[in-house]
Write an enzyme that holds these catalytic residues in place. Structure first.
Site: not given
Ligand code: ADP
Ligand code: MG
Length: 386
Positions: A132, A176
């Site tokens: 993602s 992330d």
């Protein structure tokens, strides 16, 4: 040109006809240590990996955004006019959410050009390696270039996070995207999730003869939303009862007081976060002072804490860790949000075949589905490919 780059160009031509203006890419990431610390304003130590999402993008003369991916047969079309995060859904919410989120950070969305984009990736989806963030960061750097925005990488990380929070609806932290955007070859990104200050920390795996083996259990973490939310709630409760804004404000010295004040479950959740923050700091120091061969015990302790205190492991992850260590890994832990996904095993180069075989045979003996195993190297963050 890499195979992924060629696939991006060829896929773009097939879906949209014509040539892209350019290729941009962003890596997935693995978290070496620091789990469930990000939303507690704490520390994490991820690195960008040599698995990437590549996008081929061309600006359009109108206001339409069209996105396609090797992952899906559909072409999703949304206009920049009246774009809101609520109108986005499914996989296209990741790339299109980034376009919206850039506007929230000041991009002039009412005047910029639309675009066609085709996405390919070799980041495994849902394995805890952040496919993602790879997709978000690739789109973010591409639109930053094409729209001439001049945002720095820290801002682009926050853009990706906002897209994931609001357009996708996943309440994730900044780790992330930071790893995917700030990563450097052979190095980890030491990130303070409170101040968003980051530092690149050399890993030195090669010089020490070590590799990082990923063991993807293939157990889906898709249905973990409830577990993730309840862990967050426990952390918030613990912080409130202990009179701090976030668990970041507590250290190992506060554990005795926490044990007195909190119920057993909340205490264990809090203890995981407090000790995990300390382990991240210790890992950074150990890498600098003694090198990566010395961090094994910290990885092992992190796993134990997630298994027993935070209770986010599953039998497949525990088995992967035990089998890897038994076959000679210097340290191993589950990585990512938990309830499935992957484990990592820091392993001497020459023992990779033995550790891989041990994990596979342990899974077979336990009646678990075969895991995917592969080595990842610390790679550069997002950027333009061609
Ligand atoms: P992870 O980030 O751990 O891989 P997530 O559930 O956070 O798992 O994100 C996975 C989702 O991201 C996929 O279900 C899909 O919607 C989107 N995605 C990731 N890679 C791609 C891709 N190459 N093309 C289209 N969508 C993708
Ligand atoms: Mg993700």
């Amino acid at each position: 040109m890499s195979a992924l780059d060629s696939a991006a160009t060829a896929g773009f031509a097939k879906r949209f006809a014509g040539e892209p203006d350019g290729l941009w890419s962003a890596p997935g990431r693995v978290n070496l240590i620091g789990e469930h610390t990000d939303y507690n304003d704490g520390f994490v130590l991820p690195f960008a990996i040599d698995r990437r999402t590549v996008i081929a993008l061309a600006a359009r003369s109108d206001r339409l955004m069209r996105v396609a991916s090797s992952f899906s047969d559909e072409i999703v079309e949304v206009s920049l006019d009246g774009l809101t995060p609520d109108m986005l859904a499914g996989w296209s919410a990741y790339p299109l959410g980034v376009a919206w989120a850039l506007g929230e950070f000041g991009a002039p969305l009412s005047t910029v050009a639309g675009f066609d984009v085709y996405i390919v990736s070799d980041v495994p989806i849902g394995a805890g390696l952040s496919s993602s963030a790879a997709i978000e960061s690739a789109i973010a750097v591409a639109l930053n270039d094409v729209w001439g925005l001049g945002f720095d990488r820290r801002t682009l990380a926050r853009v990706g996070q906002l897209a994931e929070n609001r357009a996708v609806g996943a309440p994730t932290g900044i780790m992330d995207q930071s790893a995917s955007l700030l990563g450097e070859k052979d190095s980890a990104v030491f990130l303070d999730c409170r101040t968003l200050e980051s530092e690149v920390v050399p890993l030195g795996f090669d010089a020490a003869g070590l590799e990082l083996l990923i063991i993807d259990t293939k157990v889906s973490h898709e249905h973990s939303t409830g577990g993730y939310a309840s862990r967050r709630a426990s952390c918030e409760l613990g912080a409130r009862l202990l009179g701090v804004d976030s668990l970041r404000d507590l250290g190992v010295v506060d554990l005795a007081r926490a044990a007195e004040l909190l119920d057993d479950e909340t205490f264990r959740r809090v203890r995981h976060v407090i000790t995990e923050n300390q382990r991240v700091l210790d890992t950074v120091r150990t890498l600098r002072e003694s090198g990566p061969s010395a961090i094994g015990a910290l990885l092992d302790a992190s796993h134990t804490s997630m298994r027993d205190d935070f209770e986010i492991s599953v039998p497949e992850l525990d088995l992967a860790v035990v089998a890897a260590r038994g076959a000679g890994a210097v340290g191993a832990r589950m990585t990512g949000g938990g309830f499935g996904g992957a484990a990592i095993a820091l392993t001497p180069h020459e023992l990779i075949p033995a550790v891989t075989a041990a994990v596979r045979s342990a899974f077979a003996d336990a009646g678990f589905g075969a895991p995917d195993t592969f080595v990842v190297r610390a790679a550069d963050g997002a950027g333009r490919e061609g």
